[in-house]
Design an enzyme around this catalytic site. Structure first.
Site, PDB file in Angstrom:
ATOM      1  CG  ASP A 347      -1.616   1.303   1.442  1.00 29.94           C
ATOM      2  OD1 ASP A 347      -2.356   1.699   0.530  1.00 29.94           O
ATOM      3  OD2 ASP A 347      -1.438   1.933   2.502  1.00 29.94           O
ATOM      4  CG  ASP A 540      -1.200   2.359   6.708  1.00 27.78           C
ATOM      5  OD1 ASP A 540      -1.790   2.185   5.624  1.00 27.78           O
ATOM      6  OD2 ASP A 540      -0.820   3.472   7.107  1.00 27.78           O
ATOM      7  CG  ASP A 544      -4.109  -1.265   3.063  1.00 29.84           C
ATOM      8  OD1 ASP A 544      -4.238  -1.041   1.856  1.00 29.84           O
ATOM      9  OD2 ASP A 544      -3.524  -0.492   3.841  1.00 29.84           O
TER      10      ASP A 544
END
Length: 647
Positions: A347, A540, A544
């Site tokens: 990410d 995080d 996600d």
């Protein structure tokens, strides 16, 4: 960013190294552990204090029965259950260990039988502890869902209602700082919305008439009205919850190589030992007494104590090593499998980047007035709630005190009057009126994925500030390391393509997936698994969550949302990506150590068997070699407690 201590049930197992874990879930409770402690007491009393042979042997038998209670019960019950279910004989190491202990006792070596069962049962408990499943419930994630909305009634008044009662077409009022109740479109007003919980975008997004807003995101300083466009169960956030739940329910355990070989190994031993006893008198000319003795030695020699200890101490040591350095694994299997990964998906926001905007560039048409204009900008931002205010205030210091009346005009930015001139701080409005130099800088910065804020004086641009969520310092080195290991890297982001590609170019990431909504992240991970191989996801945010569950191993950055941390299989504290690199190196060393242990333990078994057949082996020597090899295997595994040399 809204957070919660969310947990969920996640039996996300992808295979382990050498393991005792069964194909079933056991709920032993505390009884076997208590009995194991009792067995240890019996063993040491017999070993250290008892001189009477009958009492001593009786205590050893009691040690076998108590310490090995769960080993004996599972060995017999699971062999029967698995054999019935699979319609073929499927014994396990537990039953072999039970027979080995019984065999040692049968030939009078009660202490050896007790020691064998204590070693195996102890290793079993250690692994159960290390691989303890985190019983995480998804219900806490649901608490992030907004529960109330301000419904606009026919008389124009608002009423607090439960979000579940909202219907498509209802009109709602959202006040500054509110959590947006559901998905919809803006009918009036404007604001800046923190959408990081949905898109992962670190920059608050300006919202105007007819723009789409998402439930569970956080409204900024503006007030607006909106129309509901989706049922509460169909919102983007609800889809995230649903996908995480579905992914969890679809997860199944993958048998390890040793677990797959276990029934074959045990079956072969169970066939060979009685055949050996029956054929030895005619083949070797031994008496029946010698044949039975040699058969029991064979059973003890073939018992896989060293093999059983090949992975547990090493894995525990690796986990402990990493925990001291800020990497927490939720099971030994995840650490073992990390060495085999072929792809890593990151990410962007908060993982590869700092997670917040920073000032990267400035330009002023008159450098002699730069200090004065920067001071003016600082004072304007101090009097406002502009989404980029913190970044600008962190970048510049106040020099002189100014008395300013600052107004935040939605869609235009901050405006004030200073020394008789009208100043505005916000987006560039009319690019055609800009000088060639300013246009070139604006285009170049935009291509780099930067947000550009301009300062105008009486509608003439006098300064520009570029801001960007910059890559964190460790990211480039980690990407370079992964490339050296032949591991493909992919960045997944909800940001615009130009922003994502700008960050990826600076970090030399192999591929970029931009403009990605949460429900598509897990699909990207699935595609990587199919085309490249075992895949890791590092993220995080709540957005996600589906990807972290879908990945073979999900890593959460410690500064992220609690749901990401609870869903993930490992947590990197303090968002330090170098720890991921270190974890991969520990995993590779773990794989090497485990295979060293496996080959060594099997070599010792073969050696003892051959020496037994040649008549060069007795019980004492067998115990010394057998337990000595187990000790060496454990010590080899404990080397992973030492820091791994980083490359």
């Amino acid at each position: 960013m809204t957070t919660t201590n969310a947990t969920h049930s996640h039996t996300h197992e992808h295979g382990k190294g050498c393991s005792h874990n069964h194909s079933h879930e056991h709920s032993h409770g505390n009884l076997p552990i208590v009995l194991y402690g009792v067995g240890l007491v019996f063993y040491f009393i017999a070993l250290l204090f008892i001189q009477n042979e009958f009492i001593e042997n009786s205590l050893y038998v009691l040690a076998i029965l108590t310490a090995g209670y769960h080993v004996i019960v599972e060995g017999i019950s699971e062999t029967i259950t698995d054999t019935i279910n699979q319609k073929k004989f499927l014994p396990n190491v537990h039953i072999l260990m039970t027979l080995a202990a019984a065999g040692a006792s049968a030939i009078g070596d009660f202490d050896e039988g007790a020691l064998l069962i204590l070693i195996f049962a102890g290793a079993h408990f250690l692994e159960e502890y290390a691989e303890g499943k985190s019983k995480r419930e998804i219900t806490k994630l649901l608490k992030l869902n907004p529960t109330e909305a301000r419904l606009i009634q026919s008389d124009g008044q608002t009423k607090l209602v439960d979000v579940s009662t909202l219907k498509i077409g209802d009109e709602l009022k959202v006040l500054p700082g509110d959590q947006i109740p559901t998905d919809g479109i803006i009918l009036s007003g404007g604001t800046a919305v923190d959408e990081s919980s949905i898109t992962g975008e670190s920059m608050p997004k300006e919202k105007q008439l007819m723009d789409e807003v998402f439930g569970s995101t956080m409204n900024g300083t503006g007030t607006f009205t909106m129309r509901v466009t989706k049922d509460s169960k169909d919102t983007v956030f609800s889809k995230i919850v649903e996908m995480v739940s579905q992914a969890q329910s679809n997860m199944s355990k993958t048998a390890t190589k040793i677990k797959q070989l276990e029934p074959i190994y045990v079956t072969v031993v169970l066939i060979i030992v009685p055949l050996f006893i029956l054929l030895a008198p005619s083949v070797f000319g031994w008496s029946w007494q010698v044949s039975i003795y040699r058969g029991m030695v064979l059973l003890i020699s073939a018992s896989p104590c060293a093999l059983a200890a090949s992975a547990v101490p090493a894995t525990l040591s690796g986990i402990s090593n990493l925990a001291k350095r800020g990497v927490l694994f939720k099971g030994g299997s995840y650490l073992s499998n990390l060495a085999t990964i072929k792809a890593v998906a990151f990410d962007k926001t908060g993982t590869l980047t700092e997670g917040k905007p920073s000032v990267t560039d400035t330009y002023f048409v008159d450098e002699t007035q730069k200090a004065e204009w920067i001071n003016l900008i600082v004072h304007m931002e101090k009097e406002s709630n502009h989404p980029l205010a913190n970044a600008i205030l962190e970048a510049f210091d106040q020099t002189d005190d100014l008395e300013l009346a600052v107004t935040n005009e939605i869609g235009k930015g901050l405006v004030t009057v200073y020394k008789g001139a009208h100043y505005r701080l916000g987006k560039i409005e009319n690019t055609e009126a800009l000088s060639e130099t300013v246009q070139e800088k604006n285009i170049a910065w935009m291509k780099e994925g930067k947000t550009v804020v301009c300062l105008t004086k009486d509608n003439e641009l006098v300064g520009m500030i570029a801001l960007m969520d910059v890559p964190n310092q460790a990211a480039a080195g980690v990407i370079e390391y992964l490339r050296s290991q032949g591991i493909q890297t992919t960045m997944i982001t909800g940001d615009a393509k130009v922003t994502g590609e700008a960050v990826a170019k600076r970090l030399q990431i192999d591929s970029v997936k931009a403009n990605v909504l949460p429900e598509n992240k897990s699909m990207i991970i699935s595609d990587l698994q199919k085309t490249t191989g075992p895949t890791v996801m590092l993220g995080d945010g709540i957005n996600d969550a589906p990807a972290l569950v879908q990945a073979d191993i999900g890593f959460a950055m410690g500064d992220g949302t609690d749901i990401a941390i609870d869903i993930a299989d490992a947590v990197i504290m303090k968002n330090d990506l170098t720890k991921f690199k270190y974890a991969h190196q520990v995993s590779k060393k773990l794989a090497t150590v485990v295979w060293q242990n496996i080959f060594f333990s099997m070599f010792i078994v073969v050696l003892l068997v051959v020496l037994n057949i040649l008549g060069k082996m007795d019980i004492g020597l067998g115990v010394l070699a057998h337990e000595g090899s187990t000790l060496l295997v454990i010590l080899n595994g404990l080397r992973l407690l030492l820091p791994v040399r980083e490359r």
